[in-house]
Motif scaffolding. Structure first.
Motif, PDB file in Angstrom:
ATOM      1  N   TYR A  30       0.843  -1.196   0.000  1.00 47.85           N
ATOM      2  CA  TYR A  30       0.000   0.000   0.000  1.00 47.85           C
ATOM      3  C   TYR A  30       0.880   1.248   0.000  1.00 47.85           C
ATOM      4  N   TRP A  31       0.261   2.345  -0.392  1.00 47.19           N
ATOM      5  CA  TRP A  31       0.926   3.646  -0.380  1.00 47.19           C
ATOM      6  C   TRP A  31       0.631   4.333   0.934  1.00 47.19           C
ATOM      7  N   ARG A  32       1.602   5.057   1.444  1.00 44.27           N
ATOM      8  CA  ARG A  32       1.426   5.841   2.667  1.00 44.27           C
ATOM      9  C   ARG A  32       1.928   7.252   2.389  1.00 44.27           C
ATOM     10  N   LEU A  33       1.100   8.213   2.682  1.00 41.18           N
ATOM     11  CA  LEU A  33       1.436   9.623   2.520  1.00 41.18           C
ATOM     12  C   LEU A  33       1.467  10.237   3.913  1.00 41.18           C
ATOM     13  N   ALA A  34       2.550  10.911   4.249  1.00 46.26           N
ATOM     14  CA  ALA A  34       2.681  11.513   5.579  1.00 46.26           C
ATOM     15  C   ALA A  34       3.297  12.899   5.461  1.00 46.26           C
ATOM     16  N   ALA A  35       2.950  13.754   6.408  1.00 44.70           N
ATOM     17  CA  ALA A  35       3.500  15.107   6.459  1.00 44.70           C
ATOM     18  C   ALA A  35       3.831  15.423   7.901  1.00 44.70           C
ATOM     19  N   GLY A  36       4.989  16.048   8.100  1.00 41.90           N
ATOM     20  CA  GLY A  36       5.413  16.391   9.449  1.00 41.90           C
ATOM     21  C   GLY A  36       6.136  17.715   9.494  1.00 41.90           C
ATOM     22  N   MET A  37       6.332  18.205  10.715  1.00 38.91           N
ATOM     23  CA  MET A  37       7.042  19.458  10.901  1.00 38.91           C
ATOM     24  C   MET A  37       7.734  19.464  12.253  1.00 38.91           C
ATOM     25  N   GLY A  38       8.739  20.314  12.364  1.00 41.23           N
ATOM     26  CA  GLY A  38       9.485  20.468  13.601  1.00 41.23           C
ATOM     27  C   GLY A  38      10.186  21.809  13.623  1.00 41.23           C
ATOM     28  N   LEU A  39      10.688  22.185  14.793  1.00 42.85           N
ATOM     29  CA  LEU A  39      11.349  23.483  14.954  1.00 42.85           C
ATOM     30  C   LEU A  39      12.854  23.324  15.029  1.00 42.85           C
ATOM     31  N   ASN A  40      13.572  24.281  14.425  1.00 38.35           N
ATOM     32  CA  ASN A  40      15.035  24.340  14.452  1.00 38.35           C
ATOM     33  C   ASN A  40      15.495  25.697  14.944  1.00 38.35           C
ATOM     34  N   GLU A  41      16.647  25.706  15.551  1.00 36.31           N
ATOM     35  CA  GLU A  41      17.318  26.949  15.911  1.00 36.31           C
ATOM     36  C   GLU A  41      18.765  26.832  15.457  1.00 36.31           C
TER      37      GLU A  41
END
Length: 189
Positions: A43-54
């Motif tokens: 199967y196909w899996r689509l994911a989106a994520g985010m995070g903070l950097n300094e």
């Protein structure tokens, strides 16, 4: 994971070993296998994520790094999946770092594209994932070509999951991400 600088944590490879001893009469090992595994198509899996950097100097601005993961996964047995995919990253902290180093840099040069091999280990609805990836496009040679992503997923239902991941370049963690995933065309064989 570069959430705040300076990061005084120590990233150190560790090898552990243990010894197990059972007091009293030994119990025979019972090998009962779960017959409930149902073969499934990939199967196909689509994911989106985010995070903070300094970035340096310390106590400066935090930048929102973003990622999109497109993977094709196949459940091998009740405990593991393997797969491969394409990852897209955009981390504005890298662009600002290049500008601070007086390197001419456009916004689109900051986009990173990678191919990846994924392994997922299942513990019920909790899953641990590890990924090794190779940059097809990255204008940041100081990061190298290979990187790893480690993390976990919580399978909310058959379609949606939420995840946390750490993207790392050998001994340097770049970003800690959280996000959601969507499993597409997950039918029984």
């Amino acid at each position: 994971s570069a959430f705040q600088t300076p990061n005084l944590g120590i990233n150190m490879m560790t090898l552990l070993a243990g010894l197990n001893y059972q007091f009293g009469k030994a119990q025979p090992f019972n090998t009962v296998y779960d017959k409930s595994f149902i073969k499934q198509k990939a199967y196909w899996r689509l994911a989106a994520g985010m995070g903070l950097n300094e970035i340096n100097p310390p106590n400066g601005d935090k930048y929102l790094a973003k990622a999109i993961f497109i993977t094709r996964e196949k459940k091998l047995n009740r405990l593991s999946n393997i797969g491969g995919g394409v990852d897209l990253y955009y981390n504005p902290a890298l662009r600002v770092q290049q500008e601070n180093d007086s390197v001419s840099f456009s916004v689109f040069d900051n986009a990173q594209v990678a191919v990846s091999f994924v392994h997922v280990l299942h513990f019920g609805r909790l899953q641990f994932s590890s990924q090794i990836s190779y940059y097809l496009k990255s204008d940041h040679p100081e990061l190298g070509d290979l990187f790893h992503i480690f993390g976990g997923r919580w399978q909310a239902n058959e379609t949606f999951d939420c995840f946390f991941k750490v993207k790392t370049h050998i001994d340097k963690a770049e970003v800690f991400m959280v996000g959601i995933g969507l499993k597409l065309n997950h039918e029984e064989k």
